[in-house]
Design a protein around this motif. Structure first.
Motif, PDB file in Angstrom:
ATOM      1  N   THR A 111       0.827  -1.209   0.000  1.00  0.00           N
ATOM      2  CA  THR A 111       0.000   0.000   0.000  1.00  0.00           C
ATOM      3  C   THR A 111       0.860   1.257   0.000  1.00  0.00           C
ATOM      4  O   THR A 111       0.545   2.236  -0.692  1.00  0.00           O
ATOM      5  N   ALA A 112       1.947   1.231   0.761  1.00  0.00           N
ATOM      6  CA  ALA A 112       2.847   2.389   0.786  1.00  0.00           C
ATOM      7  C   ALA A 112       3.416   2.671  -0.596  1.00  0.00           C
ATOM      8  O   ALA A 112       3.672   3.825  -0.956  1.00  0.00           O
ATOM      9  N   ARG A 113       3.605   1.617  -1.411  1.00  0.00           N
ATOM     10  CA  ARG A 113       4.155   1.792  -2.751  1.00  0.00           C
ATOM     11  C   ARG A 113       3.104   2.183  -3.789  1.00  0.00           C
ATOM     12  O   ARG A 113       3.372   2.953  -4.712  1.00  0.00           O
ATOM     13  N   CYS A 114       1.895   1.631  -3.639  1.00  0.00           N
ATOM     14  CA  CYS A 114       0.911   1.795  -4.729  1.00  0.00           C
ATOM     15  C   CYS A 114      -0.167   2.834  -4.467  1.00  0.00           C
ATOM     16  O   CYS A 114      -0.974   3.114  -5.362  1.00  0.00           O
ATOM     17  N   ALA A 115      -0.220   3.413  -3.272  1.00  0.00           N
ATOM     18  CA  ALA A 115      -1.328   4.314  -2.920  1.00  0.00           C
ATOM     19  C   ALA A 115      -1.497   5.449  -3.927  1.00  0.00           C
ATOM     20  O   ALA A 115      -2.622   5.811  -4.284  1.00  0.00           O
ATOM     21  N   LYS A 116      -0.397   5.997  -4.397  1.00  0.00           N
ATOM     22  CA  LYS A 116      -0.482   7.157  -5.303  1.00  0.00           C
ATOM     23  C   LYS A 116      -0.890   6.782  -6.725  1.00  0.00           C
ATOM     24  O   LYS A 116      -1.123   7.650  -7.560  1.00  0.00           O
ATOM     25  N   TYR A 117      -0.970   5.471  -7.020  1.00  0.00           N
ATOM     26  CA  TYR A 117      -1.367   5.021  -8.356  1.00  0.00           C
ATOM     27  C   TYR A 117      -2.821   4.541  -8.420  1.00  0.00           C
ATOM     28  O   TYR A 117      -3.272   4.079  -9.455  1.00  0.00           O
ATOM     29  N   ILE A 118      -3.536   4.646  -7.301  1.00  0.00           N
ATOM     30  CA  ILE A 118      -4.910   4.147  -7.242  1.00  0.00           C
ATOM     31  C   ILE A 118      -5.869   5.158  -7.852  1.00  0.00           C
ATOM     32  O   ILE A 118      -5.845   6.348  -7.505  1.00  0.00           O
ATOM     33  N   ASP A 119      -6.723   4.688  -8.742  1.00  0.00           N
ATOM     34  CA  ASP A 119      -7.799   5.506  -9.310  1.00  0.00           C
ATOM     35  C   ASP A 119      -9.017   5.323  -8.410  1.00  0.00           C
ATOM     36  O   ASP A 119      -9.701   4.302  -8.471  1.00  0.00           O
ATOM     37  N   PHE A 120      -9.299   6.313  -7.578  1.00  0.00           N
ATOM     38  CA  PHE A 120     -10.336   6.155  -6.560  1.00  0.00           C
ATOM     39  C   PHE A 120     -11.740   6.168  -7.148  1.00  0.00           C
ATOM     40  O   PHE A 120     -12.654   5.583  -6.561  1.00  0.00           O
ATOM     41  N   ASN A 121     -11.923   6.806  -8.277  1.00  0.00           N
ATOM     42  CA  ASN A 121     -13.239   6.747  -8.931  1.00  0.00           C
ATOM     43  C   ASN A 121     -13.551   5.313  -9.363  1.00  0.00           C
ATOM     44  O   ASN A 121     -14.659   4.816  -9.153  1.00  0.00           O
ATOM     45  N   ARG A 122     -12.558   4.646  -9.962  1.00  0.00           N
ATOM     46  CA  ARG A 122     -12.756   3.254 -10.354  1.00  0.00           C
ATOM     47  C   ARG A 122     -12.882   2.351  -9.136  1.00  0.00           C
ATOM     48  O   ARG A 122     -13.696   1.419  -9.120  1.00  0.00           O
TER      49      ARG A 122
END
Length: 408
Positions: free
Chosen positions: A125-136
């Motif tokens: 999560t620390a690595r991927c949090a900034k790549y998450i598309d929250f709308n999707r």
């Protein structure tokens, strides 16, 4: 490490978060019976599910997107990771060096969760949090919630029917107890509620369906007859309403008036709860009028006694009975002492403040933020934070995301 496209990395991140938050409930509800005489039945789904999530987390750890996004380093994120790392070290020292008494089954669960769920989840999560598309992600969670309720009602229509077993606590399945099932219903409610609040231009028919499903999830939560999910549900809802009010003084006054009205009309409210779930009415009445805490008061007292034996560094991560205290703050107090508990309270405060700002601005992160508050509240009444990867994921996402701009 190897490089992959940003689109693929983002997709795996979405799948990882979705499966961590709703995948277990959906898989076990669809594939497992309501009850079974064999405890091993749940493992036929639980172990493969954990393996899949572990593989996804491992991929997110070892893979790197071609186009890296600039990380806005957040101090709270680093503090959270360091706190959990120190906590895990403390747990391992207590188990293998100091040989503190721990219930054998619980010790196995702790070690499994630590290495298969918690550490991979925090790292990924620390690595991927900034790549998450929250709308999707919100769309996935909404569709998952609809499917989960559909499968639940299909398998357990007795929980919705008027003639259900009134004095029994409802369970999702053999692997999902009443507390877990109740919190799952609250989570689904939050997902639907957040979707409606953030999508004013959506089709009315779809909003009507979601409202109906919210009512259904509320009924199922009550029929699970677990008090913790109900308390979390009420607090999350009040917190949302307070956050949306522009005049905070008026909001505070209204909140206090609502609490007062609930207290004054408690008997009427309990009767109303009883019309939906007599078991919930009985348990809430016992809480209000008989100070029934299901034995948690004695656990809290024992935790305080252990904390006082070593208030600076903490004495051990479990109570003398080899189990957790059912309260995250007390767990930190006995495991890492006063300063460990103080750091945890600081992180909770940061999470709540950031959640408030996301609600105020109605960002796409609102659902994840409210879920983080729900899981924090869950940790105050049941479970342990070192076995709750859903809390770790939501909290890390909230603490890592860019601060939302102020409004009004």
């Amino acid at each position: 490490m190897f490089k992959v496209s940003n689109r693929f990395y983002s997709f795996i991140a979405l799948l990882f978060v979705f499966l961590s938050l709703l995948g277990y409930q959906l898989a076990t509800t669809a594939l497992l019976p309501i009850a079974s005489d064999s405890a091993a039945v749940s493992q036929t789904v639980t172990y493969p599910y954990r393996a899949v999530v572990f593989v996804l987390a491992f991929f997110l750890i070892v893979a790197t997107p071609f186009e890296k996004k600039i990380s806005s380093s957040r101090r709270a994120t680093i503090i959270y990771i360091v706190l959990m790392l120190v906590y895990f070290i403390r747990i391992l020292v207590d188990i293998f060096v100091r040989q503190v008494y721990i219930q054998p089954v619980f010790q196995r669960v702790v070690l499994q969760y630590m290495f298969i769920a918690m550490i991979p989840s925090i790292w990924a999560t620390a690595r991927c949090a900034k790549y998450i598309d929250f709308n999707r992600l919100n769309q996935w969670l909404m569709i998952g919630g609809v499917l989960l309720l559909g499968v639940t009602v299909w398998n357990q229509n007795s929980l919705i029917a008027a003639e259900y077993e009134e004095m029994a606590r409802g369970e999702g399945n053999v692997a999902l107890n009443s507390i877990g099932f109740g919190h799952t219903c609250v989570s689904v409610f939050i997902v639907f509620f957040s979707w409606i609040a953030c999508n004013k231009e959506g089709k009315r028919i779809w909003k009507a369906v979601l409202i109906l499903l919210m009512v259904m999830s509320f009924v199922l939560m009550l029929r699970a007859a677990s008090r913790g999910p109900l308390v979390s549900f009420v607090i999350v809802l009040l917190f949302f309403l307070f956050s949306r009010m522009k005049n905070k003084v008026v909001g505070l006054i209204i909140s206090l008036v609502v609490i007062l009205l609930v207290w004054v009309n408690m008997s009427t409210i309990l009767e109303w709860l009883g019309s939906i779930s007599p078991m919930m009415e009985q348990r809430m009445a016992a809480t209000m009028y008989e100070d029934d805490s299901s034995g948690r008061d004695s656990l809290y007292k024992q935790a305080i006694d252990i904390f006082l034996q070593n208030p600076v560094l903490g004495k051990q991560f479990v109570l003398n009975n080899g189990f957790y205290s059912h309260n995250s703050v007390l767990d930190l107090m006995i495991g890492l002492g006063f300063f460990g508990a103080l750091v945890w309270l600081y992180l909770i405060w940061k999470d709540v403040i950031l959640t408030y700002r996301h609600i105020l601005n109605k960002t796409a992160m609102m659902a994840i933020c409210l879920l983080s508050v729900q899981f924090i509240l869950k940790g105050f009444l049941s479970g342990a934070i070192y076995t709750d990867n859903a809390l770790a994921i939501c909290m890390l996402i909230v603490l890592s995301a860019p601060k939302p701009s102020s409004q009004g």
